[in-house]
Motif scaffolding. Structure first.
Motif, mmCIF file in Angstrom:
data_model
loop_
_atom_site.group_PDB
_atom_site.id
_atom_site.type_symbol
_atom_site.label_atom_id
_atom_site.label_comp_id
_atom_site.label_asym_id
_atom_site.label_seq_id
_atom_site.Cartn_x
_atom_site.Cartn_y
_atom_site.Cartn_z
ATOM 1 N N GLY A 1 39.563 96.053 0.727
ATOM 2 C CA GLY A 1 39.668 97.431 1.174
ATOM 3 C C GLY A 1 38.846 98.391 0.344
ATOM 4 N N TYR A 2 39.301 99.638 0.348
ATOM 5 C CA TYR A 2 38.574 100.734 -0.291
ATOM 6 C C TYR A 2 39.589 101.614 -1.004
ATOM 7 N N GLN A 3 39.370 101.859 -2.301
ATOM 8 C CA GLN A 3 40.244 102.714 -3.088
ATOM 9 C C GLN A 3 39.462 103.931 -3.576
ATOM 10 N N GLY B 1 34.891 106.585 -4.842
ATOM 11 C CA GLY B 1 35.519 105.519 -4.070
ATOM 12 C C GLY B 1 34.837 104.195 -4.341
ATOM 13 N N HIS B 2 35.618 103.109 -4.314
ATOM 14 C CA HIS B 2 35.088 101.796 -4.649
ATOM 15 C C HIS B 2 35.769 100.713 -3.826
ATOM 16 N N VAL B 3 35.117 99.573 -3.734
ATOM 17 C CA VAL B 3 35.689 98.404 -3.068
ATOM 18 C C VAL B 3 36.859 97.886 -3.900
ATOM 19 N N ALA B 4 37.888 97.399 -3.221
ATOM 20 C CA ALA B 4 39.051 96.822 -3.897
ATOM 21 C C ALA B 4 39.464 95.540 -3.181
ATOM 22 N N GLY B 5 39.873 94.560 -3.960
ATOM 23 C CA GLY B 5 40.374 93.300 -3.410
ATOM 24 C C GLY B 5 41.809 93.066 -3.851
#
Length: 236
Positions: free
Chosen positions: A114-116, A137-141
């Protein structure tokens, strides 16, 4: 066996198979909601904080479900409660459920991407425009495990423990706390513990009624094998 009787039996069997396949799993859309506690990565320089989620999803097979979920948490900085650090985002999660017949609770494995987004205030003294705010904002797993009840009581309950990797490499607090003052942390790892509900939408699916087999007719029977059907046969 008479050809017409054979065809009727085959049609009835196909109808029963279709009914069984239709009831193999509950594929209704559902909505979710959960509350939990976010054990923050210590490198964030923030306190642990509660969080909440809302989402929507469905089972796409007897064992696999997919969800889209929004989350929000608002931790305080460990050394300054006046500064704000909001985190929120979206995650698309896949769960593999280990379903066993007759069991009301089933464990599952979770993987998500997702995206955080982070909104981080920091002290900019002596600049009069202080505090100022970083927004990124950054990618999150996400990886995790959980257990979920069935839909037998209309609402299912879910308990989950997950590890979220947030690729936030722009944190001012992490950079300021680094004695080497390099480029700060490349990512953060938070632990998420939560409980929630899963509410299916619409009525529970019911098995379709299989067509009744066609009763044999005397017009299709020739008991004495003389070539005349029993309806028209006058022989004893």
């Amino acid at each position: 066996m008479n050809k017409k009787l054979l065809c009727a039996a085959l049609l009835a069997g196909i109808g029963c198979m279709q009914a069984a396949n239709a009831q193999e799993f509950d594929d209704r859309w559902y909505v979710t909601g959960s509350v939990g506690y976010n054990f923050q990565d210590s490198e964030r320089m923030t306190d642990d904080a509660p969080f909440g989620t809302i989402g929507v999803g469905k089972f796409i097979s007897p064992n696999w479900s997919i969800d889209g979920e929004l989350n929000y948490q608002n931790p305080n900085f460990a050394d300054n409660d006046d500064l704000n650090y909001s985190q929120y985002g979206i995650s698309f999660d896949a769960r593999y459920h280990f379903i066993a017949e007759g069991r009301s609770w089933n464990p599952y494995l979770l993987a998500g991407l997702g995206y955080q987004r982070a909104e981080e205030e920091f002290d900019n003294f002596p600049n009069p425009n202080s505090p100022i705010q970083r927004e990124d904002g950054h990618v999150a797993g996400k990886l995790g495990v959980g257990v979920q009840s069935t839909f037998e009581n209309r609402v299912a309950v879910r308990a989950e423990l997950a590890y979220r990797i947030d690729a936030d490499n722009d944190s001012y607090a992490a950079l300021a706390s680094d004695p080497n003052h390099d480029d700060g942390e490349d990512w953060f790892g938070d632990i998420l513990a939560s409980v929630g509900v899963v509410i299916p939408l619409g009525p529970a699916p019911t098995a379709p009624v299989a067509p009744a087999p066609v009763a044999p007719s005397c017009a299709d029977m020739d008991s004495d094998g003389d070539g005349v059907n029993d309806c028209d046969d006058k022989c004893p």
